[in-house]
Structures are given as C-alpha cells and as structure tokens.
Motif scaffolding. Structure first.
Motif, PDB file in Angstrom:
ATOM      1  N   TYR A 203     -11.556  50.444  80.803  1.00 47.75           N
ATOM      2  CA  TYR A 203     -12.799  49.745  80.470  1.00 47.75           C
ATOM      3  C   TYR A 203     -12.862  49.438  78.968  1.00 47.75           C
ATOM      4  O   TYR A 203     -13.168  48.309  78.575  1.00 47.75           O
ATOM      5  N   PHE A 204     -12.577  50.412  78.134  1.00 47.55           N
ATOM      6  CA  PHE A 204     -12.628  50.216  76.685  1.00 47.55           C
ATOM      7  C   PHE A 204     -11.290  49.799  76.091  1.00 47.55           C
ATOM      8  O   PHE A 204     -11.250  49.235  74.999  1.00 47.55           O
ATOM      9  N   GLY A 205     -10.198  50.112  76.801  1.00 49.19           N
ATOM     10  CA  GLY A 205      -8.892  49.953  76.194  1.00 49.19           C
ATOM     11  C   GLY A 205      -8.561  51.156  75.332  1.00 49.19           C
ATOM     12  O   GLY A 205      -9.444  51.923  74.942  1.00 49.19           O
ATOM     13  N   THR A 206      -7.299  51.331  75.038  1.00 48.94           N
ATOM     14  CA  THR A 206      -6.884  52.512  74.274  1.00 48.94           C
ATOM     15  C   THR A 206      -7.207  52.374  72.787  1.00 48.94           C
ATOM     16  O   THR A 206      -7.524  53.356  72.117  1.00 48.94           O
ATOM     17  N   ALA A 207      -7.159  51.157  72.257  1.00 47.97           N
ATOM     18  CA  ALA A 207      -7.372  50.973  70.824  1.00 47.97           C
ATOM     19  C   ALA A 207      -8.810  51.295  70.419  1.00 47.97           C
ATOM     20  O   ALA A 207      -9.048  51.944  69.389  1.00 47.97           O
ATOM     21  N   GLY A 208      -9.778  50.854  71.203  1.00 47.17           N
ATOM     22  CA  GLY A 208     -11.173  51.091  70.849  1.00 47.17           C
ATOM     23  C   GLY A 208     -11.856  52.108  71.727  1.00 47.17           C
ATOM     24  O   GLY A 208     -13.099  52.098  71.825  1.00 47.17           O
ATOM     25  N   PHE A 209     -11.075  52.986  72.333  1.00 42.88           N
ATOM     26  CA  PHE A 209     -11.648  53.934  73.296  1.00 42.88           C
ATOM     27  C   PHE A 209     -12.632  54.889  72.616  1.00 42.88           C
ATOM     28  O   PHE A 209     -13.778  55.051  73.062  1.00 42.88           O
ATOM     29  N   ALA A 210     -12.221  55.524  71.533  1.00 47.58           N
ATOM     30  CA  ALA A 210     -13.076  56.514  70.857  1.00 47.58           C
ATOM     31  C   ALA A 210     -14.334  55.862  70.292  1.00 47.58           C
ATOM     32  O   ALA A 210     -15.442  56.401  70.434  1.00 47.58           O
ATOM     33  N   LEU A 211     -14.173  54.703  69.663  1.00 47.68           N
ATOM     34  CA  LEU A 211     -15.333  54.022  69.083  1.00 47.68           C
ATOM     35  C   LEU A 211     -16.312  53.587  70.165  1.00 47.68           C
ATOM     36  O   LEU A 211     -17.533  53.768  70.026  1.00 47.68           O
ATOM     37  N   GLY A 212     -15.799  53.045  71.261  1.00 44.55           N
ATOM     38  CA  GLY A 212     -16.672  52.603  72.348  1.00 44.55           C
ATOM     39  C   GLY A 212     -17.430  53.753  72.977  1.00 44.55           C
ATOM     40  O   GLY A 212     -18.638  53.641  73.236  1.00 44.55           O
ATOM     41  N   CYS A 213     -16.756  54.874  73.199  1.00 47.20           N
ATOM     42  CA  CYS A 213     -17.431  56.050  73.760  1.00 47.20           C
ATOM     43  C   CYS A 213     -18.510  56.560  72.812  1.00 47.20           C
ATOM     44  O   CYS A 213     -19.609  56.910  73.245  1.00 47.20           O
ATOM     45  N   SER A 214     -18.209  56.602  71.524  1.00 47.88           N
ATOM     46  CA  SER A 214     -19.169  57.129  70.547  1.00 47.88           C
ATOM     47  C   SER A 214     -20.430  56.280  70.508  1.00 47.88           C
ATOM     48  O   SER A 214     -21.553  56.804  70.531  1.00 47.88           O
ATOM     49  N   ILE A 215     -20.263  54.962  70.454  1.00 51.18           N
ATOM     50  CA  ILE A 215     -21.425  54.077  70.403  1.00 51.18           C
ATOM     51  C   ILE A 215     -22.240  54.179  71.680  1.00 51.18           C
ATOM     52  O   ILE A 215     -23.480  54.219  71.648  1.00 51.18           O
ATOM     53  N   SER A 216     -21.567  54.239  72.813  1.00 54.25           N
ATOM     54  CA  SER A 216     -22.267  54.306  74.095  1.00 54.25           C
ATOM     55  C   SER A 216     -23.035  55.610  74.255  1.00 54.25           C
ATOM     56  O   SER A 216     -24.178  55.614  74.719  1.00 54.25           O
ATOM     57  N   VAL A 217     -22.420  56.716  73.868  1.00 51.20           N
ATOM     58  CA  VAL A 217     -23.109  58.014  73.942  1.00 51.20           C
ATOM     59  C   VAL A 217     -24.302  58.035  73.000  1.00 51.20           C
ATOM     60  O   VAL A 217     -25.380  58.548  73.343  1.00 51.20           O
ATOM     61  N   ALA A 218     -24.137  57.469  71.806  1.00 54.44           N
ATOM     62  CA  ALA A 218     -25.253  57.414  70.859  1.00 54.44           C
ATOM     63  C   ALA A 218     -26.409  56.579  71.420  1.00 54.44           C
ATOM     64  O   ALA A 218     -27.582  56.936  71.249  1.00 54.44           O
ATOM     65  N   ALA A 219     -26.090  55.484  72.101  1.00 51.91           N
ATOM     66  CA  ALA A 219     -27.136  54.667  72.715  1.00 51.91           C
ATOM     67  C   ALA A 219     -27.883  55.453  73.791  1.00 51.91           C
ATOM     68  O   ALA A 219     -29.111  55.349  73.923  1.00 51.91           O
ATOM     69  N   GLY A 220     -27.149  56.252  74.565  1.00 54.87           N
ATOM     70  CA  GLY A 220     -27.798  57.089  75.568  1.00 54.87           C
ATOM     71  C   GLY A 220     -28.726  58.116  74.944  1.00 54.87           C
ATOM     72  O   GLY A 220     -29.822  58.369  75.459  1.00 54.87           O
ATOM     73  N   LYS A 221     -28.294  58.708  73.821  1.00 51.41           N
ATOM     74  CA  LYS A 221     -29.152  59.673  73.131  1.00 51.41           C
ATOM     75  C   LYS A 221     -30.424  59.011  72.620  1.00 51.41           C
ATOM     76  O   LYS A 221     -31.517  59.596  72.689  1.00 51.41           O
ATOM     77  N   MET A 222     -30.294  57.794  72.103  1.00 51.10           N
ATOM     78  CA  MET A 222     -31.466  57.074  71.624  1.00 51.10           C
ATOM     79  C   MET A 222     -32.419  56.751  72.767  1.00 51.10           C
ATOM     80  O   MET A 222     -33.648  56.791  72.610  1.00 51.10           O
ATOM     81  N   GLY A 223     -31.870  56.442  73.941  1.00 53.20           N
ATOM     82  CA  GLY A 223     -32.715  56.193  75.102  1.00 53.20           C
ATOM     83  C   GLY A 223     -33.499  57.423  75.512  1.00 53.20           C
ATOM     84  O   GLY A 223     -34.701  57.342  75.794  1.00 53.20           O
ATOM     85  N   SER A 224     -32.836  58.566  75.536  1.00 55.69           N
ATOM     86  CA  SER A 224     -33.536  59.800  75.903  1.00 55.69           C
ATOM     87  C   SER A 224     -34.594  60.164  74.867  1.00 55.69           C
ATOM     88  O   SER A 224     -35.697  60.599  75.217  1.00 55.69           O
ATOM     89  N   LEU A 225     -34.273  59.977  73.591  1.00 57.07           N
ATOM     90  CA  LEU A 225     -35.241  60.265  72.533  1.00 57.07           C
ATOM     91  C   LEU A 225     -36.471  59.361  72.650  1.00 57.07           C
ATOM     92  O   LEU A 225     -37.611  59.809  72.491  1.00 57.07           O
ATOM     93  N   SER A 226     -36.244  58.091  72.955  1.00 55.68           N
ATOM     94  CA  SER A 226     -37.361  57.150  73.098  1.00 55.68           C
ATOM     95  C   SER A 226     -38.255  57.534  74.269  1.00 55.68           C
ATOM     96  O   SER A 226     -39.488  57.494  74.163  1.00 55.68           O
ATOM     97  N   GLY A 227     -37.640  57.913  75.399  1.00 56.26           N
ATOM     98  CA  GLY A 227     -38.432  58.305  76.561  1.00 56.26           C
ATOM     99  C   GLY A 227     -39.260  59.547  76.313  1.00 56.26           C
ATOM    100  O   GLY A 227     -40.445  59.609  76.672  1.00 56.26           O
ATOM    101  N   LEU A 228     -38.659  60.550  75.673  1.00 60.18           N
ATOM    102  CA  LEU A 228     -39.390  61.780  75.387  1.00 60.18           C
ATOM    103  C   LEU A 228     -40.507  61.548  74.362  1.00 60.18           C
ATOM    104  O   LEU A 228     -41.600  62.107  74.493  1.00 60.18           O
ATOM    105  N   ALA A 229     -40.225  60.714  73.355  1.00 61.60           N
ATOM    106  CA  ALA A 229     -41.255  60.425  72.355  1.00 61.60           C
ATOM    107  C   ALA A 229     -42.425  59.671  72.975  1.00 61.60           C
ATOM    108  O   ALA A 229     -43.588  59.901  72.622  1.00 61.60           O
ATOM    109  N   LEU A 230     -42.139  58.785  73.919  1.00 62.07           N
ATOM    110  CA  LEU A 230     -43.206  58.033  74.572  1.00 62.07           C
ATOM    111  C   LEU A 230     -44.138  58.955  75.341  1.00 62.07           C
ATOM    112  O   LEU A 230     -45.369  58.832  75.279  1.00 62.07           O
ATOM    113  N   VAL A 231     -43.549  59.909  76.084  1.00 60.78           N
ATOM    114  CA  VAL A 231     -44.377  60.847  76.848  1.00 60.78           C
ATOM    115  C   VAL A 231     -45.161  61.758  75.914  1.00 60.78           C
ATOM    116  O   VAL A 231     -46.315  62.114  76.186  1.00 60.78           O
TER     117      VAL A 231
END
Length: 262
Positions: A203-231
């Motif tokens: 999905y990411f390819g080997t060259a950008g695998f680490a960078l793609g995973c890092s950005i995607s995981v960070a986006a997930g963390k931001m989503g969880s933070l936004s949901g908890l802050a809203l509640v």
C-alpha cells in the motif's frame, strides 16, 4: 479501558482517588520486558543453530516497491483512521456523560453533586462497552473472508450513523449502553482493518513505508483527541450529532480507497 472500569467498581469505595489513579497507571508491561531481557539466548556460532534460526526468521527481500499516488494514499488512510478513532474512542467519555445527564434529569440540577457522579455498577457498564472492541477485533477475521474492505467499512459507517442518531433521539440508559456497545464493536473492526493497511508494504511501498505509517498513525491520534475533547467540552447531544456526521464522512473516504483489495 476494561481494566480501569472494573478497578473503579471494585476499589473506588475503599480507597481515595489518588491511590486509584496510581493503581490504574501501573506499567504491567515491565515484567514481560525483564523476562525477555533475561531469557533471550545470545547469538550462537554453531552453524546448525544459525541455519535453524534463519529458517524461522528468513532474511527479508530487499526489492524496492514503488507505488503510484503515494500522497493520496497517505491522506486517505489518515482520514480513514481519524474518522474511526473520532467516533470510537469518544465513547470512553460519552457513556459517563450520558449517565450523569440522566441522573441530573432524574434528581434535579440543584441536588447534591454526589447523586450525579458515576460510581458503583455504572463502571461495569463502561467496562462492558469498552470490552466490545475485543469482540470486534476477533470478528474481523471472519468478516474479511465474506466481504470486501469497502463494502465492510461502508456498512460499518452506516450502522454507526444509525447508532448515534438513535442515541440522540432516544435518551435512555439502555439505548445509550447498547448503541455505544455496537459502536465500540465496530471500532474494533475498523481498527483491525486500518492496521492491516498500515503494515502492508504494497500500500505504501517500501521507500515511503515508515513515513506513511507515521503520518497515518498521527492522524488517527488527532481524531481520537478531537472526539474526546468534543465530549469533554460540548453537550452530549452536539457530540453525538457531530459523531454521526463524521461517521457519514467515512463513507466517501472508504469509496475512494480503491488501492485496498482485501
């Protein structure tokens, strides 16, 4: 989540809250790390032993995989993870907020604050809701064989929208617990699907695998933070409607993820 809720039910009546926070923060992962450190065998110079080890852990293939539309792939999986965690993890605070709201309506806003605090068996309800994630993680292994990723996640998003709308319209404790249980179960399904994609080199390819995973995981963390802050800072009704809208936004995101073939 289940661990903290069960401990809250058992211990909050017999210990002060500072001690309870200390107990729930115990790093239970330290003993396994010590055991692994003490019992791992050092590298052997014996050729037969090394050959057996290479059969178990084969040398990885160094062939480079390059995928098209890399930036678009990262953005789409990041948005998918953010929408999933936004609606899935907000239930940690949403269930106690709803319980407190029902209590205030029952006893009146000017009553003793101790009558509106979440306690006792209500922690078991929170633990029950949180445990649904485990069921979702197990269910995904069977669902992957029966339904494709896009069909599965569109169905998940539609069910979540229905649950949040029902929760907002039917202000009832049973409905709140049941719908949050379903949402957490579906969260477990989505988290596993997201994990399969995050650790897929095709999905990411080997060259950008680490960078793609890092950005995607960070986006997930931001989503969880936004949901908890809203509640935490908005009334439960607005949180539920917002979660329904975000869950609906997950549908076009999933439809756009044509690169996923599982």
């Amino acid at each position: 989540g289940v661990w903290s809720a069960v401990l809250g039910y058992l211990l909050l009546d017999v210990m002060e809250w500072r001690t309870f926070i200390l107990v729930t923060s115990l790093p239970l992962f330290i003993p396994p790390i010590i055991m692994l450190h003490c019992y791992l065998q050092e590298r052997s110079d014996d050729p037969e032993t090394q050959e057996e080890r290479d059969e178990i852990m084969p040398i990885p293939n160094d062939t480079e995989i390059i995928v098209p539309n890399y930036a678009a792939r990262v953005i789409k999986i990041g948005m998918f993870g953010a929408t999933c965690t936004f609606s899935g993890l907000m239930t940690i605070l949403l269930v106690p907020s709803l319980i407190q709201m029902f209590k205030i309506r029952e006893v009146g806003p000017n009553s003793d604050c101790s009558a509106t605090v979440t306690h006792g068996t209500e922690f078991l309800l929170l633990g029950l809701v949180t445990s649904a994630t485990v069921l979702g993680r197990m269910f995904i292994h069977f669902a992957r064989k029966k339904m494709s990723f896009r069909k599965r996640q569109v169905l998940v998003a539609l069910i979540k929208v229905g649950c949040f709308v029902l929760m907002a319209l039917e202000e009832n404790l049973v409905v709140a617990v049941a719908t949050n249980f379903v949402i957490r179960l579906l969260f477990g399904v989505s988290v596993m699907d997201c994990g399969y994609i995050l650790y897929d080199e095709s999905y990411f390819g080997t060259a950008g695998f680490a960078l793609g995973c890092s950005i995607s995981v960070a986006a997930g963390k931001m989503g969880s933070l936004s949901g908890l802050a809203l509640v935490a800072f908005a009334p439960p009704f607005y949180a539920m409607i917002s979660a329904a809208v975000v869950s609906a936004m997950q549908i076009p995101v999933v439809f756009s993820m044509t690169e996923v073939h599982t």
